[in-house]
Design a protein around this motif. Structure first.
Motif, PDB file in Angstrom:
ATOM      1  N   VAL A  83      54.130  64.007  38.358  1.00 20.98           N
ATOM      2  CA  VAL A  83      53.808  65.407  38.112  1.00 20.98           C
ATOM      3  C   VAL A  83      53.502  65.639  36.637  1.00 20.98           C
ATOM      4  O   VAL A  83      52.653  66.455  36.282  1.00 20.98           O
ATOM      5  N   MET A  84      54.168  64.897  35.747  1.00 25.83           N
ATOM      6  CA  MET A  84      54.019  65.117  34.312  1.00 25.83           C
ATOM      7  C   MET A  84      52.795  64.435  33.712  1.00 25.83           C
ATOM      8  O   MET A  84      52.550  64.549  32.525  1.00 25.83           O
ATOM      9  N   ASP A 104      48.809  74.548  30.442  1.00 24.50           N
ATOM     10  CA  ASP A 104      49.733  74.618  31.563  1.00 24.50           C
ATOM     11  C   ASP A 104      50.272  73.236  31.914  1.00 24.50           C
ATOM     12  O   ASP A 104      51.474  73.055  32.157  1.00 24.50           O
ATOM     13  N   GLN A 105      49.399  72.239  31.919  1.00 23.17           N
ATOM     14  CA  GLN A 105      49.846  70.886  32.235  1.00 23.17           C
ATOM     15  C   GLN A 105      50.739  70.328  31.140  1.00 23.17           C
ATOM     16  O   GLN A 105      51.727  69.625  31.419  1.00 23.17           O
ATOM     17  N   ASN A 108      54.173  71.920  31.513  1.00 15.73           N
ATOM     18  CA  ASN A 108      54.879  71.332  32.650  1.00 15.73           C
ATOM     19  C   ASN A 108      55.407  69.938  32.323  1.00 15.73           C
ATOM     20  O   ASN A 108      56.521  69.574  32.716  1.00 15.73           O
ATOM     21  N   ALA A 112      58.843  72.122  31.596  1.00 10.71           N
ATOM     22  CA  ALA A 112      59.220  72.571  32.938  1.00 10.71           C
ATOM     23  C   ALA A 112      59.737  71.432  33.803  1.00 10.71           C
ATOM     24  O   ALA A 112      60.830  71.530  34.386  1.00 10.71           O
ATOM     25  N   GLU A 113      58.978  70.356  33.925  1.00 14.26           N
ATOM     26  CA  GLU A 113      59.390  69.260  34.807  1.00 14.26           C
ATOM     27  C   GLU A 113      60.653  68.550  34.334  1.00 14.26           C
ATOM     28  O   GLU A 113      61.500  68.201  35.165  1.00 14.26           O
TER      29      GLU A 113
END
Length: 424
Positions: A83-84, A104-105, A108, A112-113
């Motif tokens: 995901v990262m 955003d990526q 994250n 976030a992740e």
């Protein structure tokens, strides 16, 4: 008639005896050709060996994380890293919304992740991840120190000396690697707590609205730190290896280079990436041919029994399970698989690791010369003051002078190659 002046630089005799012009002469005042040494440095057996040990240890720690996470069927750390990944962000950058997609990526991946992984798998996050970070910092520090001595002193130190240097500075190496992430996490956590206090009650939300500018300031600081980290992380560990300094100075050096010459840094990174693509292709071909030739020759006259042990296609001995194995075929197949994994998987990954840290060291020295004007051959050696090129004062040098009013100045001459023996 007077004899010809053979000492004149314009005479035919002088031109015949003058040394030929070399590539080093043409590039003596240029910086970018020094980056071409990265491949040569990465292919040194000692650095490949240290990188291979790192790959094996990383696989073991990855398995430890799988044992500690909350899902017995899925490796949660592997899922989180998927995901990262930033490749989706880079591929998704289109003209209409490049900032939002990449930002955003990036958020994250760095904030976030990791928070989600901590909440879902606290034991893996608090035990396995710090060990992976420490293991990466030690391996990177050892390879960077070895490459720095090769470039700076033109002397290849042994791997125990490089590992000894990394172990002696494990705190600086670890903090230089994860320091920017800790800064970002600390600011984000503080803003999350402040948001919970200021925006969850009817009256305090007015204070939150007044203080929203501070939230935006914190977000801007995090954005700058994260963006600079994406570009400048290869400079942080080599800063400790080359300067012998602590993590704070290492981060200051790395970030100052990023902000001082960002376009030149991007050009240097492009040169290193192109070199990696070319050299990496050669390494992959050599590794594949090694397995293919060994397997083809082993299958030549061994018949169907040999096919059960060796497989029928290149790499199948390592990547597929053989059926109907009987007697000694099963342990023989296991041994063949073990040895095949070395050139098929281990050595390519070891080259990637060795190239990352070796090229990072050359990149740091090149950027330091560009920004600070410091020669690439100047690196910290045992006996120097940390973070400088000055000799540490000895008791005899610090003793009062027998002459009244005189004082001994610290020695600042270069350290000889013999001091490499004191690395550990």
């Amino acid at each position: 008639m007077a004899p010809a002046d053979t000492h004149s630089p314009h005479s035919p005799h002088a031109r015949r005896n003058s040394p030929p012009l070399t590539f080093a002469d043409l590039t003596a005042d240029l910086i970018w050709p020094s980056l071409l040494r990265a491949g040569q440095l990465a292919l040194r057996p000692s650095r490949i060996g240290m990188a291979l040990v790192f790959v094996i240890g990383l696989m073991l720690l990855w398995g430890l994380s799988d044992r500690l996470d909350s899902n017995p069927n899925v490796n949660e750390l592997e899922a989180a890293f998927r995901v990262m990944r930033l490749d989706a962000a880079v591929a998704g950058v289109i003209p209409d919304e490049p900032g939002r997609r990449f930002g955003d990526q990036l958020f994250n991946a760095m904030v976030a992740e990791p928070g989600v992984f901590l909440m879902k798998n606290p034991w893996a996050a608090l035990i396995a991840l710090p060990l992976i970070a420490l293991w990466t910092a030690l391996a990177g520090g050892a390879i960077c120190r070895s490459a720095a001595c090769d470039v700076g002193q033109a002397v290849g130190i042994d791997w125990p000396q490089a590992v000894g240097f990394a172990l002696s500075r494990w705190r600086s190496l670890l903090l230089s690697l994860i320091g920017p992430l800790l800064i970002v996490w600390g600011i984000c956590f503080a803003m999350a707590v402040a948001g919970w206090v200021l925006f969850s009650l009817p009256v305090l939300n007015l204070l939150g609205g007044l203080a929203w500018g501070l939230f935006l300031l914190g977000g801007g600081v995090c954005a700058i730190v994260m963006m600079a980290f994406v570009v400048g992380w290869p400079l942080m560990v080599p800063s400790v290896a080359c300067e012998g300094t602590d993590a704070v100075d290492a981060l200051q050096h790395a970030y100052s280079f990023v902000f001082a010459r960002p376009l030149r840094l991007a050009v240097y990174l492009a040169i290193l990436l192109m070199q990696f693509a070319l050299l990496g292709g050669v390494v992959m071909v050599v590794c594949w041919l090694s397995v293919h030739i060994a397997q083809a020759c082993g299958l030549q006259w061994s018949g169907w029994r040999g096919e059960h042990v060796l497989g029928t296609l290149p790499l199948h001995a390592a990547l597929t399970a053989q059926q109907d194995l009987a007697g000694t075929q099963r342990p023989a197949h296991w041994l063949v698989t073990f040895w095949t994994l070395l050139p098929a998987v281990g050595l390519p990954l070891a080259f990637v690791v060795s190239y990352i840290w070796s090229s990072s060291t050359v990149l740091y020295l090149a950027m330091r010369r560009l920004v600070d004007g410091q020669d690439m051959h100047e690196i910290w050696m045992p006996g120097m003051v940390e973070g400088t090129q000055a000799r540490a004062a000895t008791p005899s040098a610090a003793a009062p002078s027998p002459v009244a009013g005189a004082a001994h100045a610290p020695r600042t001459e270069a350290v000889s190659d013999n001091d490499l023996a004191d690395e550990t």
